[in-house]
Motif scaffolding. Structure first.
Motif, mmCIF file in Angstrom:
data_model
loop_
_atom_site.group_PDB
_atom_site.id
_atom_site.type_symbol
_atom_site.label_atom_id
_atom_site.label_comp_id
_atom_site.label_asym_id
_atom_site.label_seq_id
_atom_site.Cartn_x
_atom_site.Cartn_y
_atom_site.Cartn_z
ATOM 1 N N VAL A 1 10.808 0.234 -9.133
ATOM 2 C CA VAL A 1 9.408 0.253 -9.526
ATOM 3 C C VAL A 1 9.344 0.642 -11.005
ATOM 4 C CG1 VAL A 1 7.159 1.335 -9.144
ATOM 5 C CG2 VAL A 1 8.685 0.898 -7.205
ATOM 6 N N TYR B 1 0.816 -1.221 0.000
ATOM 7 C CA TYR B 1 0.000 0.000 0.000
ATOM 8 C C TYR B 1 0.852 1.274 0.000
ATOM 9 C CZ TYR B 1 -4.277 2.647 1.083
ATOM 10 O OH TYR B 1 -5.352 3.499 1.047
ATOM 11 N N LYS B 2 2.104 1.137 0.277
ATOM 12 C CA LYS B 2 3.026 2.271 0.303
ATOM 13 C C LYS B 2 3.397 2.643 -1.137
ATOM 14 C CE LYS B 2 7.659 3.244 2.004
ATOM 15 N NZ LYS B 2 8.804 2.704 2.713
ATOM 16 N N THR B 3 3.518 3.935 -1.418
ATOM 17 C CA THR B 3 3.840 4.342 -2.786
ATOM 18 C C THR B 3 5.125 5.156 -2.889
ATOM 19 O OG1 THR B 3 2.463 6.315 -2.565
ATOM 20 C CG2 THR B 3 1.422 4.350 -3.516
ATOM 21 N N GLY C 1 3.990 5.448 -8.075
ATOM 22 C CA GLY C 1 2.940 6.205 -7.408
ATOM 23 C C GLY C 1 1.647 5.438 -7.186
ATOM 24 N N GLN C 2 1.617 4.160 -7.534
ATOM 25 C CA GLN C 2 0.418 3.348 -7.359
ATOM 26 C C GLN C 2 0.688 2.240 -6.350
ATOM 27 O OE1 GLN C 2 -1.327 1.837 -11.030
ATOM 28 N NE2 GLN C 2 0.029 3.199 -12.167
ATOM 29 N N PRO C 3 -0.246 1.994 -5.434
ATOM 30 C CA PRO C 3 -0.058 0.850 -4.542
ATOM 31 C C PRO C 3 -0.305 -0.448 -5.301
ATOM 32 C CG PRO C 3 -2.197 1.835 -4.157
ATOM 33 C CD PRO C 3 -1.486 2.710 -5.167
ATOM 34 N N ASN D 1 -5.273 -1.820 -3.447
ATOM 35 C CA ASN D 1 -5.958 -0.647 -2.905
ATOM 36 C C ASN D 1 -6.432 -0.946 -1.480
ATOM 37 O OD1 ASN D 1 -8.620 -1.861 -2.955
ATOM 38 N ND2 ASN D 1 -8.768 -1.378 -5.138
#
Length: 146
Positions: free
Chosen positions: A115, A107-109, A121-123, A126
């Motif tokens: 990455v 869940y951390k972005t 910027g997306q987990p 959700n």
């Protein structure tokens, strides 16, 4: 005027999301969604090799899955010692507890390594998906105690 309202709403939503995922001690006490977690959806996420990817490292009560991981503890053993807020915190950001973990932060972005640009910027999951996984894992704990 619409853009200002939209931007304000996004800021508020981002702030509430940041507050909801604050680790206090060893737990995240606030739910990451407005709906309760669903055990069936959580099981599907954990077993999915496209969504949760949990079985790459963990094994668990999935007789239909031929290949399960052995790099991390069996899921039943993992949940036996953790409650829902503790599980939520570890799924959100396992590196908070072990900086050398191979478990991804679901869940951390921010402050992540390697990455792919399209996922920046997306987990991975959700808030509702996290709650579903937590509900499934807690159900394993209840099954173990019966």
């Amino acid at each position: 005027m619409r853009y200002v309202l939209a931007a304000s709403l996004l800021v508020v939503l981002n702030l509430s999301s940041a507050i909801a995922q604050s680790i206090v001690g060893d737990s995240i006490f606030e739910s990451l969604s407005s709906a309760p977690g669903d055990v069936s959806r959580g099981r599907a996420i954990v077993a999915s090799r496209q969504t949760g990817l949990c079985l790459l490292c963990h094994s668990g009560p999935f007789p239909e899955e031929r290949f399960q991981g052995n790099l991390a503890p069996e899921l039943g053993a993992s949940v036996a010692r953790l409650n829902a807020p503790q599980l939520r915190a570890r799924i959100v950001d396992a590196s908070h507890f072990n900086p050398n973990t191979i478990m991804p932060a679901y869940y951390k972005t921010g402050h992540l390594n390697q990455v792919a640009p399209k996922f920046a910027g997306q987990p991975i999951l959700n808030g509702q998906e996290i709650e579903d996984v937590v509900a499934f894992l807690v159900s394993l704990n209840k099954q173990n105690s019966q």
